[in-house]
Write an enzyme that holds these catalytic residues in place. Structure first.
Site, PDB file in Angstrom:
ATOM      1  N   HIS A  20       0.869  -1.181   0.000  1.00 46.38           N
ATOM      2  CA  HIS A  20       0.000   0.000   0.000  1.00 46.38           C
ATOM      3  C   HIS A  20       0.903   1.227   0.000  1.00 46.38           C
ATOM      4  O   HIS A  20       1.584   1.523   0.990  1.00 46.38           O
ATOM      5  CB  HIS A  20      -0.920  -0.003   1.225  1.00 46.38           C
ATOM      6  N   GLU A  23       1.498   3.991   2.853  1.00 45.99           N
ATOM      7  CA  GLU A  23       1.897   3.594   4.201  1.00 45.99           C
ATOM      8  C   GLU A  23       3.418   3.726   4.367  1.00 45.99           C
ATOM      9  O   GLU A  23       4.152   2.752   4.548  1.00 45.99           O
ATOM     10  CB  GLU A  23       1.401   2.176   4.483  1.00 45.99           C
ATOM     11  N   HIS A 117       3.112  -3.026   7.137  1.00 47.08           N
ATOM     12  CA  HIS A 117       2.088  -2.027   6.815  1.00 47.08           C
ATOM     13  C   HIS A 117       2.086  -0.915   7.865  1.00 47.08           C
ATOM     14  O   HIS A 117       2.759  -1.017   8.891  1.00 47.08           O
ATOM     15  CB  HIS A 117       0.696  -2.676   6.800  1.00 47.08           C
ATOM     16  N   GLU A 190       1.943  -4.401  11.538  1.00 47.19           N
ATOM     17  CA  GLU A 190       1.348  -3.069  11.431  1.00 47.19           C
ATOM     18  C   GLU A 190       2.023  -2.120  12.421  1.00 47.19           C
ATOM     19  O   GLU A 190       2.444  -2.531  13.504  1.00 47.19           O
ATOM     20  CB  GLU A 190      -0.152  -3.128  11.749  1.00 47.19           C
TER      21      GLU A 190
END
Length: 282
Positions: A20, A23, A117, A190
């Site tokens: 992504h 990010e 992420h 994350e």
């Protein structure tokens, strides 16, 4: 066929980031991992002797170049197309999937896949893992995030979760978790876009580029703890703890060697930050 020399056996780890494109904290974490692994720190040297790291720091370079938040040049969310990536529409994903499938068939065997992420609503670093029927495999999967929680003050094991959410079926973590054998572990790592709460703290601490990279260094060194825990790396062959202790003493000595008024110059502070990746400080 001659038996493989146990001294030559290595573990295999694959790490990817920026599927992504918006990010960006994922890139700083990845940078921290890479900087640490190529350093002369004894932990890094030991890891290079025992573990092969395959790192893809940017899965969606077109999206990053265009300033997209989530999609690729073709408008696809690449992290929903791991099941059947197209060499035309999702070329980077297609190539990396082929590589991972190839690595999984190697005699060494692929043990870890971690996709990095950044999260827009939650604080701290945390992980997503998969759900399995075998309780023993479930327990084994929890070992790495538990060790990371001990090493990284900004990582939260309580925020870490294991799920089989249908909408995540096309993600790297879910797809590869079903593709690889039961000795492999697949996670999404994350980290918050904003801040973290340290243990015992009552107010959030904003993330910076340095603290993101520090989390990356802590991820890297957690592999040493994991493989020592599983007796893959022999403690008797390591001189790491003594080296770290000596470097910590050296750092304390530096703190007391200011210019007479307890202060250090800007150049000294910059040198100190640069040295953090190759000393016992993480």
């Amino acid at each position: 066929m001659a038996q493989q020399n146990p001294e030559k056996v290595k573990k295999l780890v694959v790490l990817t980031a920026r599927v992504h494109p918006g990010e960006s904290p994922a890139s700083f974490i990845c940078q921290g991992v890479i900087d640490f692994l190529v350093s002369q720190h004894p932990v890094a040297q030991t890891l290079r002797d025992h573990v092969i790291f395959k790192i893809v720091p940017m899965l969606n370079p077109d999206g990053v170049y265009l300033g997209n938040y989530r999609c690729s040049l073709m408008g696809f969310d690449l992290n929903r197309h791991w099941q059947e990536p197209s060499p035309w529409a999702h070329p980077t994903l297609h190539a990396v999937k082929q590589l991972i499938v190839q690595l999984s068939q190697d005699p060494v065997g692929l043990e870890f896949y971690i996709d990095v992420h950044a999260h827009s609503t939650m604080m701290n670093g945390f992980m997503y893992g998969n759900v399995f029927e075998e309780e023993e495999r479930v327990q084994r999967q929890a070992v790495f995030p538990r060790l990371l929680c001990q090493n990284a003050p900004d990582f939260s094991f309580s925020n870490t979760s294991f799920n089989r959410d249908v909408v995540k079926a096309g993600t790297g973590r879910r797809f590869l978790g079903g593709l690889l054998d039961d000795t492999s572990y697949c996670y999404t790592l994350e980290v918050s876009f904003y801040s973290y709460m340290a243990a015992g703290s009552t107010s959030p601490v904003p993330y910076t580029e340095d603290t993101y990279m520090k989390l990356g260094r802590n991820v890297a060194r957690t592999f040493l703890d994991y493989y020592r825990h599983n007796n893959f790396i022999d403690d008797n062959k390591l001189q790491i703890s003594n080296h770290i202790n000596s470097m910590e003493v050296l750092s304390q000595g530096r703190q007391g060697n200011g210019n007479g008024n307890g202060r250090t110059s800007g150049s000294e502070r910059r040198a100190e930050r640069k040295n953090q990746s190759i000393t016992g400080e993480y």
